[in-house]
Design a protein around this motif. Structure first.
Motif, mmCIF file in Angstrom:
data_model
loop_
_atom_site.group_PDB
_atom_site.id
_atom_site.type_symbol
_atom_site.label_atom_id
_atom_site.label_comp_id
_atom_site.label_asym_id
_atom_site.label_seq_id
_atom_site.Cartn_x
_atom_site.Cartn_y
_atom_site.Cartn_z
ATOM 1 N N PHE A 57 -0.757 2.235 -23.265
ATOM 2 C CA PHE A 57 -0.308 1.105 -24.070
ATOM 3 C C PHE A 57 -0.790 1.148 -25.520
ATOM 4 O O PHE A 57 -0.559 0.216 -26.278
ATOM 5 C CB PHE A 57 -0.755 -0.213 -23.427
ATOM 6 N N ASP A 58 -1.498 2.208 -25.912
ATOM 7 C CA ASP A 58 -1.976 2.384 -27.286
ATOM 8 C C ASP A 58 -2.800 1.183 -27.758
ATOM 9 O O ASP A 58 -2.495 0.549 -28.779
ATOM 10 C CB ASP A 58 -0.804 2.647 -28.234
ATOM 11 N N VAL A 59 -3.837 0.850 -26.980
ATOM 12 C CA VAL A 59 -4.773 -0.218 -27.334
ATOM 13 C C VAL A 59 -6.183 0.356 -27.290
ATOM 14 O O VAL A 59 -6.431 1.413 -26.716
ATOM 15 C CB VAL A 59 -4.668 -1.420 -26.363
ATOM 16 N N GLU A 60 -7.125 -0.357 -27.896
ATOM 17 C CA GLU A 60 -8.515 0.085 -27.895
ATOM 18 C C GLU A 60 -9.078 0.006 -26.476
ATOM 19 O O GLU A 60 -8.821 -0.955 -25.747
ATOM 20 C CB GLU A 60 -9.329 -0.796 -28.840
ATOM 21 N N ASN A 61 -9.861 1.015 -26.078
ATOM 22 C CA ASN A 61 -10.436 1.003 -24.730
ATOM 23 C C ASN A 61 -11.905 0.593 -24.761
ATOM 24 O O ASN A 61 -12.500 0.400 -25.816
ATOM 25 C CB ASN A 61 -10.238 2.349 -24.031
ATOM 26 N N ASN A 62 -12.488 0.494 -23.571
ATOM 27 C CA ASN A 62 -13.839 -0.042 -23.415
ATOM 28 C C ASN A 62 -14.957 0.990 -23.539
ATOM 29 O O ASN A 62 -16.114 0.658 -23.335
ATOM 30 C CB ASN A 62 -13.962 -0.763 -22.075
ATOM 31 N N GLU A 63 -14.664 2.217 -23.910
ATOM 32 C CA GLU A 63 -15.696 3.256 -23.908
ATOM 33 C C GLU A 63 -16.828 2.985 -24.897
ATOM 34 O O GLU A 63 -17.990 3.253 -24.591
ATOM 35 C CB GLU A 63 -15.075 4.626 -24.150
ATOM 36 N N ARG A 64 -16.526 2.453 -26.057
ATOM 37 C CA ARG A 64 -17.589 2.141 -27.022
ATOM 38 C C ARG A 64 -18.481 1.028 -26.493
ATOM 39 O O ARG A 64 -19.713 1.072 -26.641
ATOM 40 C CB ARG A 64 -16.999 1.750 -28.375
ATOM 41 N N LEU A 65 -17.881 0.014 -25.864
ATOM 42 C CA LEU A 65 -18.675 -1.068 -25.282
ATOM 43 C C LEU A 65 -19.521 -0.559 -24.122
ATOM 44 O O LEU A 65 -20.671 -0.976 -23.950
ATOM 45 C CB LEU A 65 -17.764 -2.205 -24.810
ATOM 46 N N GLU A 66 -18.960 0.339 -23.335
ATOM 47 C CA GLU A 66 -19.708 0.929 -22.217
ATOM 48 C C GLU A 66 -20.906 1.717 -22.737
ATOM 49 O O GLU A 66 -22.011 1.613 -22.200
ATOM 50 C CB GLU A 66 -18.783 1.836 -21.410
ATOM 51 N N ALA A 85 -12.860 -5.003 -23.209
ATOM 52 C CA ALA A 85 -13.717 -4.631 -22.080
ATOM 53 C C ALA A 85 -12.916 -4.335 -20.817
ATOM 54 O O ALA A 85 -13.358 -3.588 -19.950
ATOM 55 C CB ALA A 85 -14.741 -5.726 -21.806
ATOM 56 N N THR A 86 -11.716 -4.888 -20.732
ATOM 57 C CA THR A 86 -10.895 -4.676 -19.536
ATOM 58 C C THR A 86 -9.943 -3.485 -19.670
ATOM 59 O O THR A 86 -9.216 -3.187 -18.727
ATOM 60 C CB THR A 86 -10.060 -5.934 -19.211
ATOM 61 N N HIS A 87 -9.971 -2.815 -20.809
ATOM 62 C CA HIS A 87 -9.053 -1.689 -21.040
ATOM 63 C C HIS A 87 -9.712 -0.349 -20.719
ATOM 64 O O HIS A 87 -10.528 0.150 -21.493
ATOM 65 C CB HIS A 87 -8.588 -1.649 -22.496
ATOM 66 N N HIS A 88 -9.380 0.227 -19.615
ATOM 67 C CA HIS A 88 -9.817 1.574 -19.272
ATOM 68 C C HIS A 88 -9.081 2.572 -20.164
ATOM 69 O O HIS A 88 -8.018 2.283 -20.699
ATOM 70 C CB HIS A 88 -9.509 1.858 -17.795
ATOM 71 N N ARG A 89 -9.672 3.748 -20.341
ATOM 72 C CA ARG A 89 -9.059 4.759 -21.206
ATOM 73 C C ARG A 89 -7.638 5.101 -20.770
ATOM 74 O O ARG A 89 -6.748 5.265 -21.600
ATOM 75 C CB ARG A 89 -9.916 6.021 -21.245
ATOM 76 N N SER A 90 -7.385 5.191 -19.471
ATOM 77 C CA SER A 90 -6.037 5.521 -19.005
ATOM 78 C C SER A 90 -5.042 4.430 -19.396
ATOM 79 O O SER A 90 -3.900 4.722 -19.767
ATOM 80 C CB SER A 90 -6.028 5.737 -17.494
ATOM 81 N N TYR A 91 -5.476 3.176 -19.350
ATOM 82 C CA TYR A 91 -4.616 2.064 -19.757
ATOM 83 C C TYR A 91 -4.359 2.129 -21.261
ATOM 84 O O TYR A 91 -3.238 1.940 -21.723
ATOM 85 C CB TYR A 91 -5.278 0.735 -19.386
ATOM 86 N N SER A 92 -5.417 2.406 -22.026
ATOM 87 C CA SER A 92 -5.257 2.437 -23.477
ATOM 88 C C SER A 92 -4.364 3.585 -23.921
ATOM 89 O O SER A 92 -3.659 3.475 -24.919
ATOM 90 C CB SER A 92 -6.614 2.520 -24.173
ATOM 91 N N ASN A 93 -4.374 4.685 -23.181
ATOM 92 C CA ASN A 93 -3.470 5.793 -23.503
ATOM 93 C C ASN A 93 -2.017 5.396 -23.266
ATOM 94 O O ASN A 93 -1.130 5.763 -24.040
ATOM 95 C CB ASN A 93 -3.793 7.029 -22.662
ATOM 96 N N LYS A 148 5.046 -1.053 -24.538
ATOM 97 C CA LYS A 148 4.416 -2.273 -25.020
ATOM 98 C C LYS A 148 3.382 -2.779 -24.018
ATOM 99 O O LYS A 148 3.610 -2.783 -22.822
ATOM 100 C CB LYS A 148 5.474 -3.333 -25.268
ATOM 101 N N GLU A 149 2.245 -3.222 -24.565
ATOM 102 C CA GLU A 149 1.190 -3.770 -23.715
ATOM 103 C C GLU A 149 1.639 -5.098 -23.120
ATOM 104 O O GLU A 149 2.270 -5.909 -23.775
ATOM 105 C CB GLU A 149 -0.077 -3.994 -24.550
ATOM 106 N N LYS A 150 1.292 -5.299 -21.859
ATOM 107 C CA LYS A 150 1.610 -6.581 -21.238
ATOM 108 C C LYS A 150 0.573 -7.620 -21.652
ATOM 109 O O LYS A 150 -0.579 -7.284 -21.928
ATOM 110 C CB LYS A 150 1.670 -6.449 -19.727
ATOM 111 N N ASN A 151 0.956 -8.849 -21.724
ATOM 112 C CA ASN A 151 0.066 -9.936 -22.101
ATOM 113 C C ASN A 151 -0.782 -10.312 -20.891
ATOM 114 O O ASN A 151 -0.258 -10.709 -19.865
ATOM 115 C CB ASN A 151 0.890 -11.128 -22.588
ATOM 116 N N ASN A 152 -2.100 -10.195 -21.023
ATOM 117 C CA ASN A 152 -2.966 -10.496 -19.885
ATOM 118 C C ASN A 152 -3.906 -11.658 -20.158
ATOM 119 O O ASN A 152 -4.928 -11.792 -19.517
ATOM 120 C CB ASN A 152 -3.741 -9.255 -19.454
ATOM 121 N N TYR A 153 -3.558 -12.534 -21.108
ATOM 122 C CA TYR A 153 -4.431 -13.659 -21.417
ATOM 123 C C TYR A 153 -4.589 -14.613 -20.235
ATOM 124 O O TYR A 153 -5.659 -15.178 -20.030
ATOM 125 C CB TYR A 153 -3.934 -14.413 -22.659
#
Length: 75
Positions: A40-49, A30-38, A2-7
């Protein structure tokens, strides 16, 4: 996993840079690097980059084209 809450961290970032983002979801992505998204299964920042790199390339190309209007190809 589970992803941790970082609000709270994102609010702290906004406070530190004295800017409030309108779209909190984009800020979070924007704060989710690909390694983090792998992990925690969340969208990463590569498209924004990719988008940011494309905009930067356009702005620099426009600037150089105008500044070096008389330059020949390859100069």
């Amino acid at each position: 996993m589970k992803e941790k809450n970082n609000y709270n961290e994102l609010r702290g970032l906004e406070k530190n840079i004295s800017y409030t983002f309108k779209n909190k979801k984009l800020l979070e992505i924007a704060t989710h690097h690909r390694s983090y998204s792998n992990e925690f299964d969340v969208e990463n920042n590569e498209r924004l980059e990719f988008l940011g790199d494309s905009i930067l390339e356009f702005v620099m190309t426009d600037h150089l084209y105008k500044k070096l209007a008389d330059a020949k190809e390859g100069d």
